[in-house]
Design a protein around this motif. Structure first.
Motif, PDB file in Angstrom:
ATOM      1  N   MET A   1       0.829  -1.193   0.000  1.00  0.00           N
ATOM      2  CA  MET A   1       0.000   0.000   0.000  1.00  0.00           C
ATOM      3  C   MET A   1       0.873   1.256   0.000  1.00  0.00           C
ATOM      4  N   GLY A   2       0.256   2.341  -0.365  1.00  0.00           N
ATOM      5  CA  GLY A   2       0.973   3.608  -0.359  1.00  0.00           C
ATOM      6  C   GLY A   2       0.249   4.594  -1.253  1.00  0.00           C
ATOM      7  N   GLU A   3       0.539   5.882  -1.015  1.00  0.00           N
ATOM      8  CA  GLU A   3      -0.130   6.912  -1.800  1.00  0.00           C
ATOM      9  C   GLU A   3       0.333   6.877  -3.250  1.00  0.00           C
ATOM     10  N   ASN A   4      -0.349   7.629  -4.093  1.00  0.00           N
ATOM     11  CA  ASN A   4       0.067   7.732  -5.492  1.00  0.00           C
ATOM     12  C   ASN A   4       1.494   8.224  -5.565  1.00  0.00           C
ATOM     13  N   GLY A   5       2.279   7.529  -6.363  1.00  0.00           N
ATOM     14  CA  GLY A   5       3.655   7.959  -6.539  1.00  0.00           C
ATOM     15  C   GLY A   5       4.589   7.470  -5.452  1.00  0.00           C
ATOM     16  N   ALA A   6       4.105   6.595  -4.560  1.00  0.00           N
ATOM     17  CA  ALA A   6       4.942   6.108  -3.469  1.00  0.00           C
ATOM     18  C   ALA A   6       6.043   5.187  -3.994  1.00  0.00           C
ATOM     19  N   GLY A   7       5.817   4.603  -5.176  1.00  0.00           N
ATOM     20  CA  GLY A   7       6.845   3.737  -5.756  1.00  0.00           C
ATOM     21  C   GLY A   7       6.461   2.269  -5.826  1.00  0.00           C
ATOM     22  N   LYS A   8       5.183   1.977  -5.581  1.00  0.00           N
ATOM     23  CA  LYS A   8       4.743   0.572  -5.575  1.00  0.00           C
ATOM     24  C   LYS A   8       4.955  -0.089  -6.932  1.00  0.00           C
ATOM     25  N   SER A   9       4.433   0.553  -7.973  1.00  0.00           N
ATOM     26  CA  SER A   9       4.557  -0.053  -9.309  1.00  0.00           C
ATOM     27  C   SER A   9       6.009  -0.177  -9.724  1.00  0.00           C
ATOM     28  N   THR A  10       6.796   0.821  -9.379  1.00  0.00           N
ATOM     29  CA  THR A  10       8.206   0.790  -9.763  1.00  0.00           C
ATOM     30  C   THR A  10       8.909  -0.397  -9.102  1.00  0.00           C
TER      31      THR A  10
ATOM     32  N   HIS B   1      -5.803   0.317  -3.642  1.00  0.00           N
ATOM     33  CA  HIS B   1      -6.088   1.473  -2.795  1.00  0.00           C
ATOM     34  C   HIS B   1      -7.351   1.252  -1.987  1.00  0.00           C
ATOM     35  N   LYS B   2      -7.984   0.087  -2.163  1.00  0.00           N
ATOM     36  CA  LYS B   2      -9.254  -0.158  -1.484  1.00  0.00           C
ATOM     37  C   LYS B   2      -8.992  -0.856  -0.144  1.00  0.00           C
ATOM     38  N   MET B   3      -9.277  -0.146   0.926  1.00  0.00           N
ATOM     39  CA  MET B   3      -8.961  -0.633   2.268  1.00  0.00           C
ATOM     40  C   MET B   3      -9.721  -1.904   2.639  1.00  0.00           C
ATOM     41  N   ASP B   4     -10.991  -1.981   2.187  1.00  0.00           N
ATOM     42  CA  ASP B   4     -11.781  -3.136   2.612  1.00  0.00           C
ATOM     43  C   ASP B   4     -11.259  -4.434   2.000  1.00  0.00           C
ATOM     44  N   GLU B   5     -10.649  -4.339   0.811  1.00  0.00           N
ATOM     45  CA  GLU B   5     -10.111  -5.546   0.181  1.00  0.00           C
ATOM     46  C   GLU B   5      -8.978  -6.124   1.020  1.00  0.00           C
ATOM     47  N   LEU B   6      -8.231  -5.205   1.604  1.00  0.00           N
ATOM     48  CA  LEU B   6      -7.098  -5.575   2.425  1.00  0.00           C
ATOM     49  C   LEU B   6      -7.523  -6.537   3.529  1.00  0.00           C
ATOM     50  N   LYS B   7      -8.585  -6.141   4.240  1.00  0.00           N
ATOM     51  CA  LYS B   7      -9.057  -6.958   5.358  1.00  0.00           C
ATOM     52  C   LYS B   7      -9.573  -8.301   4.862  1.00  0.00           C
ATOM     53  N   GLN B   8     -10.111  -8.308   3.642  1.00  0.00           N
ATOM     54  CA  GLN B   8     -10.694  -9.543   3.140  1.00  0.00           C
ATOM     55  C   GLN B   8      -9.653 -10.581   2.771  1.00  0.00           C
TER      56      GLN B   8
ATOM     57  N   PHE C   1     -17.583  14.068 -13.775  1.00  0.00           N
ATOM     58  CA  PHE C   1     -16.449  13.253 -13.356  1.00  0.00           C
ATOM     59  C   PHE C   1     -16.822  11.782 -13.506  1.00  0.00           C
ATOM     60  N   ASP C   2     -16.131  11.072 -14.384  1.00  0.00           N
ATOM     61  CA  ASP C   2     -16.403   9.648 -14.564  1.00  0.00           C
ATOM     62  C   ASP C   2     -15.343   8.861 -13.803  1.00  0.00           C
ATOM     63  N   GLU C   3     -15.770   8.202 -12.730  1.00  0.00           N
ATOM     64  CA  GLU C   3     -14.838   7.450 -11.873  1.00  0.00           C
ATOM     65  C   GLU C   3     -13.619   8.299 -11.507  1.00  0.00           C
ATOM     66  N   PRO C   4     -13.828   9.425 -10.828  1.00  0.00           N
ATOM     67  CA  PRO C   4     -12.707  10.342 -10.591  1.00  0.00           C
ATOM     68  C   PRO C   4     -11.636   9.784  -9.654  1.00  0.00           C
ATOM     69  N   THR C   5     -11.968   8.797  -8.850  1.00  0.00           N
ATOM     70  CA  THR C   5     -10.969   8.322  -7.881  1.00  0.00           C
ATOM     71  C   THR C   5     -10.472   6.923  -8.182  1.00  0.00           C
ATOM     72  N   ARG C   6     -10.757   6.445  -9.410  1.00  0.00           N
ATOM     73  CA  ARG C   6     -10.249   5.113  -9.750  1.00  0.00           C
ATOM     74  C   ARG C   6      -8.733   5.134  -9.699  1.00  0.00           C
ATOM     75  N   GLY C   7      -8.160   4.207  -8.928  1.00  0.00           N
ATOM     76  CA  GLY C   7      -6.707   4.116  -8.861  1.00  0.00           C
ATOM     77  C   GLY C   7      -6.068   5.244  -8.081  1.00  0.00           C
ATOM     78  N   ILE C   8      -6.841   5.873  -7.209  1.00  0.00           N
ATOM     79  CA  ILE C   8      -6.287   6.984  -6.450  1.00  0.00           C
ATOM     80  C   ILE C   8      -6.269   6.602  -4.968  1.00  0.00           C
ATOM     81  N   ASP C   9      -5.184   6.929  -4.285  1.00  0.00           N
ATOM     82  CA  ASP C   9      -5.039   6.483  -2.892  1.00  0.00           C
ATOM     83  C   ASP C   9      -5.945   7.261  -1.947  1.00  0.00           C
ATOM     84  N   VAL C  10      -6.068   6.765  -0.722  1.00  0.00           N
ATOM     85  CA  VAL C  10      -7.000   7.370   0.236  1.00  0.00           C
ATOM     86  C   VAL C  10      -6.727   8.837   0.499  1.00  0.00           C
TER      87      VAL C  10
END
Ligand SMILES: Nc1ncnc2c1ncn2[C@@H]1O[C@H](COP(=O)(O)OP(=O)(O)OP(=O)(O)O)[C@@H](O)[C@H]1O
Ligand SMILES: [Mg+2]
Lengths: 498, 335
Positions: free
Chosen positions: A36-45, A199-206, A421-430
């Motif tokens: 987990m991490g905010e946008n640009g934290a370096g996860k994908s890299t 970025h979805k917190m509830d998935e984490l718990k699942q 706004f169409d899905e404005p927060t898709r792929g965006i961190d909390v």
């Protein structure tokens, strides 16, 4: 359980960006490890280094105890590491089965292809996934959700020991996510190690066993996913407390109607859709994937032709034949698929923000005022907290979430009265999500009218002053915001006409 | 209807449209229309000798266009097919006439030289990342110059190689069916086209052709060595151009070093009229052959009607624009 992957002290620099600073990660067999991490934290890299897409500048990667260094994605695949990339990366002109087995086609003699074996292979994987997708369908003709499922099928077909999923559920609906989780459980039992970015917190718990949190290219820590509270994880991510703003629905009974849509029709996709939007109002659009919400937005914006229906702005009927007409009457649209429609990836942040308002920066002779553009770009970079080394950075080098913020900046600058706004927060961190919510509320207070299309129900409920629910191209109901429950919305969203 | 079955049917319809059947049909219908139109306008048009002339005229451009199709499907472009054709002809002339080697060596030289030069272009594009337009523009000039240098700017005649002119002008089919004197050049075009078509639809090489044009990055991320395949495709295209070099030099019974410029644009025109997308990922060889036929019929028909050469060129230009526009209209409707 044993250590499958160990990444230690990974460094990576891009021109102007120190993307990874001594990042670490440890994955065990049979574990679902959330990253987990905010946008640009370096996860994908970090994951691209693990899977051989990028090479590291320094650090150590171990696979089952031995040091490894992958030159290319193929080498990583052969070592049993497979990744589902964050951006859909399929070949649109090829069929589903051809995409899944690209590079590993079953062959007959003389390099001839065994098309039957290819399609059967795909069917087998889909059976495993409990999916019905035609292996001979052209990928470009599938919905984004189906394309995502094809990506997942492709990854599964490698039968690797390490599977990295970079935001696999961003485009999926609840049933599809549930199916994916069943598959993940199955893989886990087989001893596959899974790194799961979301970025979805509830998935984490699942599904997650452990969570590693990254911030600004560094690993902040690894904690147990089940026993650590969501708030603690969030504060690790953002390094500050987040305040959840309460929904505050203004009284709009006297507000004038800005946009009125009457009896829009377009084939099977849009059937007799009518609604209105008041000044300063946030109107949410809820519904399942394929309910026709994006189609309505595109039709209002002039991107697709209508069969019939009228659109009124400030009570006057307008004829919108193209996006240019729409922008002219004050409507802005932020596409759900920003990579294709929203941004110019090869141009810099400055140019992208100014894109829809170039007139403002053009002198009488048609020369662009770069200084003014720079000022405005810097203003929005700060206002929206866009993580970029400068306003000259090309958009393709920004993380997904930061690209989205740039698009928002573009329409804010354009000063559009109605913003869709169409899905404005898709792929965006909390963290960024909360900022975007705040931004939308501020815009509404300033008298802009906003339409938000979102597949995340909590988001729609939290943001909207009113909620329009769609199902199969029709508006099946308009509910008040704030107090409506997810159950009410879902029952309208599944109200089939037959 | 349920959600699933709606999307199933619509994806089926799209698939039908996506196979390019539409565009081929459109091109084919235009071809028939042209044939009917010209034969009504002039009684001389439909005569066997004229039909054979049209086919003969298609053969060289057709072969070059098939080669160009392969490259264009990968999302590239090959501007060097015209001068490469000349270069392979000149090299064949050197081997056969100047060195006095037997005919099979000449044929081998043309194909291998073509493949080698194709591989060069491919390497420039794949390894050195030079855009295909520039890389093949460079190759086009290099090959034009080399042809002139090697030949000493004079044509090389094949008078010492008996039977060389039969490669293109003889007729094996006519030997067995005297009423059907189809020249070998045409036969060779069809063999090349059928083979290329098979390679494109049934082999790994063909699959990667489409994959490269569709999304090269995704292919690379899937672990395919994209560079190697790209070079292979350019080499194959070069080899086919070599066959074109044999055809033209056999028809003229000489290698003309000054020839070649302009052939690449005609080849690309045939590809485009045949419905292959210049942005890559879609296309068919059959469409290209129909495209080449359309161009030959048009040139011939206008000449039979004694339309001035200048106007023929104008009409060809209009046809290209109309063909691409028709294709875009269709695509917008199905998209
Ligand atoms: N190819 C590249 N060139 C230059 N900079 C890059 C490149 N790829 C990533 N970056 C930068 O590196 C940093 C980390 O990006 P990365 O994509 O890893 O973030 P992320 O954690 O995956 O974010 P998100 O949640 O938005 O996907 C960002 O600042 C990004 O702009
Ligand atoms: Mg990412």
């Amino acid at each position: 359980m044993s250590n499958l992957v160990t990444m230690l002290g990974i460094e990576k620099r891009f021109p102007g960006v120190h993307a990874l600073k001594a990042a670490c990660l440890e994955l065990q067999t049979g574990e679902v490890h959330a990253l987990m991490g905010e946008n640009g934290a370096g996860k994908s890299t970090l994951m691209k280094i693990l899977s051989g897409v990028y090479s590291k500048d320094a650090g150590l990667v171990k696979l089952m105890g031995s040091d490894i260094e992958f030159k290319n994605p193929r080498a990583a695949q052969e070592a049993g590491i497979c990744i589902i990339h964050q951006e859909l990366s399929l070949m649109n002109d090829l069929t589903v089965a051809q995409n899944i087995f690209i590079g590993r086609e079953p062959r007959l003699s003389f390099g001839r292809l065994d098309e039957a074996a290819l399609n059967n292979g795909a069917i087998e994987i889909f059976k495993l996934m409990n999916l019905a997708i035609d292996p001979r369908a052209i990928v470009g003709s599938l919905t984004i959700a189906k394309q995502q499922m094809v990506e997942i099928a492709k990854a599964l077909s490698y039968r690797s020991n390490v599977l990295v999923m970079d935001e696999p559920t961003a485009a999926l609906n609840d049933t599809e996510i549930a199916d994916l989780f069943i598959i993940i459980e199955k893989l886990k039992k087989e001893g596959v190690g899974i790194i799961y970015i979301s970025h979805k917190m509830d998935e984490l718990k699942q599904i997650a066993d452990r969570v590693t949190v990254m911030r600004d290219g560094e690993t902040i820590g690894t904690v147990d996913a089940q026993t650590t509270s969501t708030d603690d994880i969030i504060s690790m991510m953002v390094g500050r407390e987040l305040i959840n703003e309460a929904v505050n629905i203004p009284d709009l009974s006297d507000a004038p109607i800005v946009l009125e849509v009457q009896k829009l029709c377009r084939g099977r996709e849009i059937r007799d859709v009518s609604f209105n939007l008041k000044k300063g109002e946030i109107l949410g659009f809820a519904g399942l994937m394929g309910a026709g919400r994006t189609e309505v937005a595109r039709a209002i914006f002039g991107a697709d032709k209508l069969d019939s229906g009228t659109i009124k702005v400030h009570g006057e009927t307008v004829s919108i034949k193209s996006p240019t007409d729409a922008v002219e009457v004050g409507i802005g649209y932020l596409s759900e698929d920003r990579k294709h429609f929203g941004i110019a990836t090869g141009m810099d942040v400055r140019a992208n923000i100014a894109m829809a308002s170039l007139k403002r920066f053009t002198s009488k002779l048609g020369v662009l005022d770069e200084t003014a553009m720079q000022d405005v770009a810097s203003e929005y970079i700060e206002k929206l907290d866009i993580r970029t080394p400068s306003d000259r950075q090309e958009l393709r080098f920004l993380s997904g979430g930061n690209q989205q913020k740039v698009v928002i900046g573009k329409w804010l600058l354009r000063n559009s009265e109605v913003l869709i706004f169409d899905e404005p927060t898709r792929g965006i961190d909390v963290g960024a999500k909360a900022e975007i919510y705040k931004l939308l509320n501020q815009l509404a207070e300033l008298g802009r009218s906003i339409i938000v299309i979102s597949s995340e129900l909590p988001e729609v409920i939290r943001l909207s002053h009113r909620i329009a629910v769609m199902c199969e191209g029709r508006v099946t109901g308009i509910l008040p915001g704030g107090i409506s429950s997810q159950k009410e919305i879902m029952s309208l969203a599944t109200r089939r006409s037959d | 209807m349920s959600d699933a079955s709606i999307s199933e049917t619509s994806s089926f319809i799209r698939r039908l449209a996506d196979t390019g059947a539409h565009q081929k049909l459109l091109a084919f219908a235009s071809l028939i229309l042209l044939l009917v139109g010209f034969s009504i306008a002039s009684p001389n048009f439909m005569q066997t000798s004229n039909m054979l002339a049209i086919l003969q005229a298609t053969s060289v451009n057709g072969v070059l266009a098939v080669a160009a199709t392969l490259v264009i499907i990968t999302g590239g472009i090959d501007l060097s097919v015209g001068t490469l054709m000349t270069f392979t002809a000149v090299m064949t002339g050197v081997v056969l006439t100047n060195l006095g080697a037997p005919l099979p060596f000449g044929i081998l030289t043309a194909v291998l030289m073509g493949a080698l030069c194709g591989a060069c272009s491919g390497t420039l594009v794949a390894k050195m990342k030079i855009p295909p337009f520039i890389a093949t523009l460079g190759m086009m000039l290099i090959l034009k110059g080399l042809s002139l240098v090697i030949s000493g700017t004079r044509p090389i005649y094949f008078n010492d190689t008996p039977g060389y002119d039969l490669i293109s002008r003889g007729s094996i089919i006519g030997h067995f069916f005297p009423s059907l004197p189809i020249p070998n050049g045409v036969l060779i075009l069809f063999i090349v086209a059928i083979t290329a078509s098979y390679v494109l639809s049934r082999t790994v090489l063909g699959r990667y052709c489409f994959a490269l044009g569709s999304n090269e990055e995704s292919m690379r991320l899937s672990g395919v060595n994209t560079d190697r395949w790209k070079i292979a495709i350019y080499a194959l295209a070069g080899g086919i151009v070599g066959i074109g070099g044999l055809l033209i030099s056999s028809r003229l019974n000489s290698a003309q070093p000054a020839l070649g410029l302009g052939y690449e644009l005609e080849a690309i025109a045939a590809v485009v009229i045949g419905g292959t997308s210049l942005s890559g990922g879609r296309g068919t060889v059959l469409g290209t052959v129909i495209g080449a036929l359309i161009m030959a019929v048009l040139t011939n028909g206008l000449r039979v009607l004694s339309v001035a050469q200048e106007w023929q060129t104008v009409v060809t230009g209009l046809i290209i624009i109309a063909a691409v526009y028709a294709d875009m209209l269709r695509r917008n409707r199905t998209a």
